[in-house]
Design a protein around this motif. Structure first.
Motif, PDB file in Angstrom:
ATOM      1  N   SER A 190      49.439  25.597  29.059  1.00 57.22           N
ATOM      2  CA  SER A 190      48.485  24.823  28.117  1.00 57.22           C
ATOM      3  C   SER A 190      47.790  26.094  26.962  1.00 57.22           C
ATOM      4  N   SER A 191      48.400  25.924  26.355  1.00 55.98           N
ATOM      5  CA  SER A 191      47.477  27.047  24.642  1.00 55.98           C
ATOM      6  C   SER A 191      46.213  26.505  24.215  1.00 55.98           C
ATOM      7  N   THR A 192      46.295  25.196  25.064  1.00 61.57           N
ATOM      8  CA  THR A 192      44.093  24.495  24.848  1.00 61.57           C
ATOM      9  C   THR A 192      44.191  24.847  26.324  1.00 61.57           C
ATOM     10  N   GLY A 193      42.796  24.268  25.788  1.00 58.18           N
ATOM     11  CA  GLY A 193      41.587  24.320  27.488  1.00 58.18           C
ATOM     12  C   GLY A 193      40.122  24.658  27.238  1.00 58.18           C
ATOM     13  N   ASN A 194      39.973  24.983  28.537  1.00 57.62           N
ATOM     14  CA  ASN A 194      37.891  25.062  28.672  1.00 57.62           C
ATOM     15  C   ASN A 194      38.290  26.962  28.377  1.00 57.62           C
ATOM     16  N   ILE A 195      37.208  27.240  27.173  1.00 59.88           N
ATOM     17  CA  ILE A 195      37.589  28.465  26.990  1.00 59.88           C
ATOM     18  C   ILE A 195      37.229  29.228  27.822  1.00 59.88           C
ATOM     19  N   GLU A 196      35.927  29.084  28.599  1.00 61.56           N
ATOM     20  CA  GLU A 196      35.302  29.246  29.598  1.00 61.56           C
ATOM     21  C   GLU A 196      37.048  30.253  30.747  1.00 61.56           C
ATOM     22  N   ASP A 197      37.640  29.149  31.341  1.00 64.01           N
ATOM     23  CA  ASP A 197      39.146  29.600  31.826  1.00 64.01           C
ATOM     24  C   ASP A 197      39.949  30.684  31.112  1.00 64.01           C
ATOM     25  N   LYS A 198      40.076  30.207  30.230  1.00 63.97           N
ATOM     26  CA  LYS A 198      39.896  31.781  29.380  1.00 63.97           C
ATOM     27  C   LYS A 198      39.978  32.907  28.948  1.00 63.97           C
ATOM     28  N   LEU A 199      38.043  32.753  28.436  1.00 66.45           N
ATOM     29  CA  LEU A 199      37.886  33.949  28.830  1.00 66.45           C
ATOM     30  C   LEU A 199      37.675  34.260  29.772  1.00 66.45           C
ATOM     31  N   LEU A 200      37.454  33.950  30.931  1.00 67.51           N
ATOM     32  CA  LEU A 200      37.756  34.575  32.500  1.00 67.51           C
ATOM     33  C   LEU A 200      39.050  34.794  32.855  1.00 67.51           C
ATOM     34  N   LEU A 201      40.396  35.259  32.163  1.00 68.39           N
ATOM     35  CA  LEU A 201      41.621  35.289  32.911  1.00 68.39           C
ATOM     36  C   LEU A 201      41.378  36.435  32.244  1.00 68.39           C
ATOM     37  N   THR A 202      40.784  36.009  31.127  1.00 66.03           N
ATOM     38  CA  THR A 202      41.012  37.032  29.862  1.00 66.03           C
ATOM     39  C   THR A 202      40.557  38.939  31.176  1.00 66.03           C
ATOM     40  N   LEU A 203      39.028  38.259  30.864  1.00 63.13           N
ATOM     41  CA  LEU A 203      38.457  40.024  31.464  1.00 63.13           C
ATOM     42  C   LEU A 203      38.836  40.238  32.670  1.00 63.13           C
ATOM     43  N   SER A 204      39.472  39.257  33.718  1.00 58.90           N
ATOM     44  CA  SER A 204      39.623  39.163  34.985  1.00 58.90           C
ATOM     45  C   SER A 204      40.904  40.114  34.886  1.00 58.90           C
ATOM     46  N   THR A 205      42.213  39.594  34.505  1.00 55.05           N
ATOM     47  CA  THR A 205      43.430  40.035  34.041  1.00 55.05           C
ATOM     48  C   THR A 205      43.210  41.812  33.385  1.00 55.05           C
ATOM     49  N   THR A 206      42.122  41.374  32.895  1.00 53.42           N
ATOM     50  CA  THR A 206      42.672  43.348  31.407  1.00 53.42           C
ATOM     51  C   THR A 206      41.553  44.457  32.798  1.00 53.42           C
ATOM     52  N   HIS A 207      41.007  44.128  33.842  1.00 54.34           N
ATOM     53  CA  HIS A 207      40.803  44.686  34.537  1.00 54.34           C
ATOM     54  C   HIS A 207      41.834  45.164  35.235  1.00 54.34           C
ATOM     55  N   LEU A 208      42.248  44.000  35.918  1.00 52.91           N
ATOM     56  CA  LEU A 208      42.911  44.528  36.438  1.00 52.91           C
ATOM     57  C   LEU A 208      44.299  45.703  36.008  1.00 52.91           C
ATOM     58  N   ASN A 209      44.634  45.356  34.990  1.00 58.08           N
ATOM     59  CA  ASN A 209      45.374  46.518  34.561  1.00 58.08           C
ATOM     60  C   ASN A 209      44.625  47.393  33.860  1.00 58.08           C
ATOM     61  N   ILE A 210      43.185  47.969  33.613  1.00 60.69           N
ATOM     62  CA  ILE A 210      42.296  48.822  33.691  1.00 60.69           C
ATOM     63  C   ILE A 210      42.395  49.953  34.861  1.00 60.69           C
ATOM     64  N   ALA A 211      41.614  49.120  35.713  1.00 56.41           N
ATOM     65  CA  ALA A 211      40.931  49.781  36.852  1.00 56.41           C
ATOM     66  C   ALA A 211      41.287  51.180  37.917  1.00 56.41           C
ATOM     67  N   SER A 212      42.295  51.210  37.248  1.00 59.94           N
ATOM     68  CA  SER A 212      42.828  52.431  38.040  1.00 59.94           C
ATOM     69  C   SER A 212      42.496  53.131  37.129  1.00 59.94           C
ATOM     70  N   LYS A 213      42.719  53.601  35.960  1.00 55.88           N
ATOM     71  CA  LYS A 213      42.975  54.111  34.949  1.00 55.88           C
ATOM     72  C   LYS A 213      41.433  55.123  34.220  1.00 55.88           C
ATOM     73  N   ILE A 214      40.077  54.477  34.520  1.00 56.02           N
ATOM     74  CA  ILE A 214      38.444  54.366  34.310  1.00 56.02           C
ATOM     75  C   ILE A 214      38.062  55.699  34.815  1.00 56.02           C
ATOM     76  N   ASN A 215      38.595  56.230  36.124  1.00 55.95           N
ATOM     77  CA  ASN A 215      38.009  57.424  36.046  1.00 55.95           C
ATOM     78  C   ASN A 215      38.309  58.479  36.072  1.00 55.95           C
ATOM     79  N   SER A 216      40.056  58.085  35.654  1.00 50.83           N
ATOM     80  CA  SER A 216      40.717  59.097  34.862  1.00 50.83           C
ATOM     81  C   SER A 216      40.380  59.561  33.425  1.00 50.83           C
ATOM     82  N   VAL A 217      39.762  58.603  32.938  1.00 53.11           N
ATOM     83  CA  VAL A 217      39.532  58.550  31.397  1.00 53.11           C
ATOM     84  C   VAL A 217      37.903  58.924  31.330  1.00 53.11           C
ATOM     85  N   VAL A 218      36.570  58.759  32.216  1.00 53.90           N
ATOM     86  CA  VAL A 218      35.598  59.340  32.095  1.00 53.90           C
ATOM     87  C   VAL A 218      36.067  60.681  32.869  1.00 53.90           C
TER      88      VAL A 218
END
Length: 261
Positions: A75-103
């Protein structure tokens, strides 16, 4: 139809290491997965074909073809909160291992340059405002002429390029700096397939799940929050390196403002 990406994300912590590798690739490249053969997903995840098949079975799917179907026609539509949560959670998974190196990278360099354009510049400025309160030699530019002038004078330090789409201008800036190995480039973007990634020493890439394709093209919504999350995590991780000292710096800034007024 249920959004299979939300289902995968909700079960991520309970997955085995190999299944988490598969999940990360799916969540990172959801629009590409329907074009994959099972061998491609297996190779990108560094697992066997049978492991991909078992992954599909774990989510009560008949096989890889059904997984691709579920992703393609989610579904490309749906609950805004669910999509936002998915965005933030998946973004975190994608960058978490790199943050310490960046800092660590910005902690050992005396100068930081932050360049951004258009809407991304508003988000980048918030990051600049916060980090400039606790360390010196932070430069922010959003005007093309001023960015070009600054780039021509940079000889060392860290350059942070913030661009939702990794547009051609920002990529050109990265190209000009790429040959100077005394300059380290950190890119913050939502474009997983941009050449900016290849020109950067470290890429922090968000994965926004927009509610509607038209919104994604003309008025990106979740993309904004993805960039904000990356830069906020970046800042607070840096702040924690020397929490008490940085807190004192903030208090000193506040006292100076009060004295002024």
């Amino acid at each position: 139809m249920q959004d299979i990406l939300n289902i995968i994300l909700s079960k991520f912590d309970s997955l085995s290491d190999s299944n988490q590798q598969i999940a990360k690739i799916i969540l990172r490249y959801p629009d590409e997965i329907p074009k994959y053969k099972i061998t491609e997903l297996a190779n990108k995840s560094s697992v066997s074909i049978s492991t991909v098949t078992k992954f599909c079975k774990f989510f009560n799917l008949e096989g890889f073809d059904e997984l691709k179907y579920m992703i393609k026609y989610r579904s490309s539509t749906g609950n805004i909160e669910d999509k936002l949560l998915l965005t933030l959670s998946t973004t975190h998974l994608n960058i978490a291992s790199k943050i310490n190196s960046v800092v660590k990278l910005i902690n050992k360099n005396s100068k930081i340059y932050i360049f951004a354009k258009s809407n991304s510049a508003n988000i980048a400025f918030d990051f600049y405002y916060k980090i400039s309160k606790i360390r010196p030699n932070v430069i922010f530019e959003r005007d093309s002429l001023l960015i070009d002038d600054a780039v021509s004078k940079i000889t060392n330090g860290v350059v942070i390029l913030v661009s939702n789409s990794a547009n051609s201008y920002i990529c050109n800036v990265a190209e000009k700096l790429h040959s100077n190995r005394k300059v380290k480039i950190i890119s913050v973007t939502n474009n997983t397939n941009s050449k900016l990634n290849n020109l950067s020493d470290i890429t922090l890439c968000g994965i926004p799940f927009e509610i509607d394709s038209t919104i994604k093209q003309y008025l990106p919504f979740n993309s904004k929050y993805s960039l904000m999350y990356i830069l906020d995590l970046f800042f607070y991780t840096y702040f924690q390196l020397d929490y008490n000292k940085n807190l004192d710096k903030l208090l000193q800034c506040r006292l100076k403002v009060n004295e002024f007024f």
